[in-house]
Write an enzyme that holds these catalytic residues in place. Structure first.
Site, mmCIF file in Angstrom:
data_model
loop_
_atom_site.group_PDB
_atom_site.id
_atom_site.type_symbol
_atom_site.label_atom_id
_atom_site.label_comp_id
_atom_site.label_asym_id
_atom_site.label_seq_id
_atom_site.Cartn_x
_atom_site.Cartn_y
_atom_site.Cartn_z
ATOM 1 N N VAL A 1 36.580 11.933 6.723
ATOM 2 C CA VAL A 1 35.424 12.804 6.971
ATOM 3 C C VAL A 1 34.227 12.032 7.535
ATOM 4 O O VAL A 1 33.322 12.617 8.123
ATOM 5 C CB VAL A 1 34.975 13.566 5.697
ATOM 6 C CG1 VAL A 1 36.040 14.544 5.237
ATOM 7 C CG2 VAL A 1 34.570 12.619 4.575
ATOM 8 N N ASN B 1 34.888 18.684 -0.255
ATOM 9 C CA ASN B 1 35.162 18.116 -1.585
ATOM 10 C C ASN B 1 35.327 16.598 -1.565
ATOM 11 O O ASN B 1 35.110 15.942 -2.583
ATOM 12 C CB ASN B 1 36.432 18.789 -2.133
ATOM 13 C CG ASN B 1 37.004 18.046 -3.314
ATOM 14 O OD1 ASN B 1 36.520 18.142 -4.433
ATOM 15 N ND2 ASN B 1 38.052 17.251 -3.062
ATOM 16 N N SER C 1 27.456 17.263 -7.768
ATOM 17 C CA SER C 1 27.725 16.563 -9.040
ATOM 18 C C SER C 1 26.564 16.741 -9.999
ATOM 19 O O SER C 1 25.408 16.849 -9.573
ATOM 20 C CB SER C 1 27.925 15.066 -8.793
ATOM 21 O OG SER C 1 27.882 14.367 -10.021
ATOM 22 N N TYR D 1 25.148 7.580 -4.771
ATOM 23 C CA TYR D 1 25.908 8.800 -5.091
ATOM 24 C C TYR D 1 24.960 9.967 -5.393
ATOM 25 O O TYR D 1 25.130 11.076 -4.876
ATOM 26 C CB TYR D 1 26.816 8.501 -6.285
ATOM 27 C CG TYR D 1 27.761 9.615 -6.660
ATOM 28 C CD1 TYR D 1 28.935 9.825 -5.942
ATOM 29 C CD2 TYR D 1 27.501 10.445 -7.750
ATOM 30 C CE1 TYR D 1 29.815 10.844 -6.300
ATOM 31 C CE2 TYR D 1 28.370 11.453 -8.113
ATOM 32 C CZ TYR D 1 29.528 11.645 -7.389
ATOM 33 O OH TYR D 1 30.400 12.649 -7.744
ATOM 34 N N ALA E 1 21.877 10.374 -4.479
ATOM 35 C CA ALA E 1 21.176 10.790 -3.254
ATOM 36 C C ALA E 1 22.105 11.614 -2.366
ATOM 37 O O ALA E 1 21.686 12.618 -1.769
ATOM 38 C CB ALA E 1 20.673 9.559 -2.498
ATOM 39 N N LYS F 1 24.561 13.525 -3.256
ATOM 40 C CA LYS F 1 24.807 14.859 -3.827
ATOM 41 C C LYS F 1 23.544 15.721 -3.795
ATOM 42 O O LYS F 1 23.618 16.931 -3.588
ATOM 43 C CB LYS F 1 25.344 14.724 -5.253
ATOM 44 C CG LYS F 1 26.710 14.022 -5.346
ATOM 45 C CD LYS F 1 27.789 14.759 -4.554
ATOM 46 C CE LYS F 1 29.178 14.198 -4.819
ATOM 47 N NZ LYS F 1 30.223 14.894 -4.046
#
Ligand code: NAD
Length: 254
Positions: free
Chosen positions: A63, A89, A152, A164, A166, A168
């Site tokens: 991705v 996802n 999350s 992580y 930031a 989400k």
């Protein structure tokens, strides 16, 4: 949208939550293209899909690579025709403190590459996927259409997860933004913010940190992927739900 009418593209489909969502969609009669870096995992997923009412097609995907995403989306539309649902996802953890002292007293800084890879996969990856999916779906007049972003519980900040969290939080902001931008084309855009969930991603969390976080979950245990799927099913079926993120976290706030 009825589950049996879903034609979905699911990223990170070879493992954990994405795998569960893909299989449940196929059990409900949907057509699904699962994309993932993990080709062996995709083969196993396709094999498990044989005999289900719907169909599962696995296609390799990174991705974070713009040109690969463009090719993948074209192939996915070829496989299942008028794809009407995208599930962003795919996600990774590469935890580390912003600045800390190691055991010998040396200052250690979060490496730029570690920051970037998580943003590239979790946030920019969802941007590439959503843009290419929306462009083709709009061009083909596919409506209704749906994008679901997997966020999350740690989106509001968690020590060791500046990259992580930031990524989400950014994803949540774009859930709202894309819901507003794409509504007039017949799109809904929604999110799910899972709490700790029993998947292979947790192998990257130390047993001590996992135990500490689990102790903070009011329900007293981590989630199973099926419980995240239940929120996904609600989002698909509730045609009035857009622009919001459902928290499925056992009440935890880290
Ligand atoms: P997982 O590691 O089991 O599955 C993630 C999948 O994404 C893997 O199959 C992996 O190969 C794939 N992937 C990674 N990088 C990719 C890339 N560049 N392109 C395509 N595929 C790629 O993890 P999971 O727990 O099922 O996580 C799914 C999502 O749920 C992630 O976005 C994660 O951040 C989120 N989430 C998980 C938890 C949890 O506790 N498990 C909690 C909150 C949010």
């Amino acid at each position: 949208m009825q589950l049996k009418n879903v034609k979905a593209i699911v990223t990170g489909a070879a493992s954990g939550i994405g795998r569960c969502i893909t299989l449940e969609l196929a059990r409900a009669g949907a057509q699904v293209v699962g994309g993932d870096l993990d080709v062996d995992g995709l083969k196993a997923l396709e094999a498990e899909g044989i005999g289900l009412p719907g169909n599962i097609y696995g296609l390799q995907l990174d991705v974070a690579n713009e040109s690969i995403v463009k090719e993948f989306i074209l192939l996915a539309f070829e496989k299942i025709g008028d794809a009407n649902t995208l599930v962003n996802n795919a996600g990774i953890l590469r935890d580390g403190l912003l600045v800390t002292r190691d055991e010998e007293g040396w200052l250690r800084k979060l490496p730029t590459a570690q920051w970037k890879r998580v943003i590239d996969v979790n946030l920019t990856g969802a941007f590439f996927m959503s843009r290419e999916f929306a462009a083709i779906a709009i061009e083909k007049n596919i409506s209704p259409a749906l994008i679901v972003n997997i966020s999350s519980v740690t989106r509001s900040g968690n020590p060791g997860q500046s990259n992580y969290s930031a990524s989400k939080a950014g994803l949540d902001a774009d859930t709202r933004t894309w819901a507003l931008e794409l509504a007039s084309f017949g799109f809904r855009v929604a999110g799910i913010a899972p709490g700790l969930t029993n998947t292979p991603i947790l192998s990257r969390v130390s047993p001590e940190a996992l135990a500490e976080m689990t102790a903070k979950i009011p329900i007293g245990r981590i989630a199973e992927p099926y419980e995240i799927w239940q929120a996904m099913r609600f989002i698909i079926e509730c045609d009035y739900f857009t622009g919001s993120v459902i928290e499925v976290d056992g009440g935890a706030r880290f």
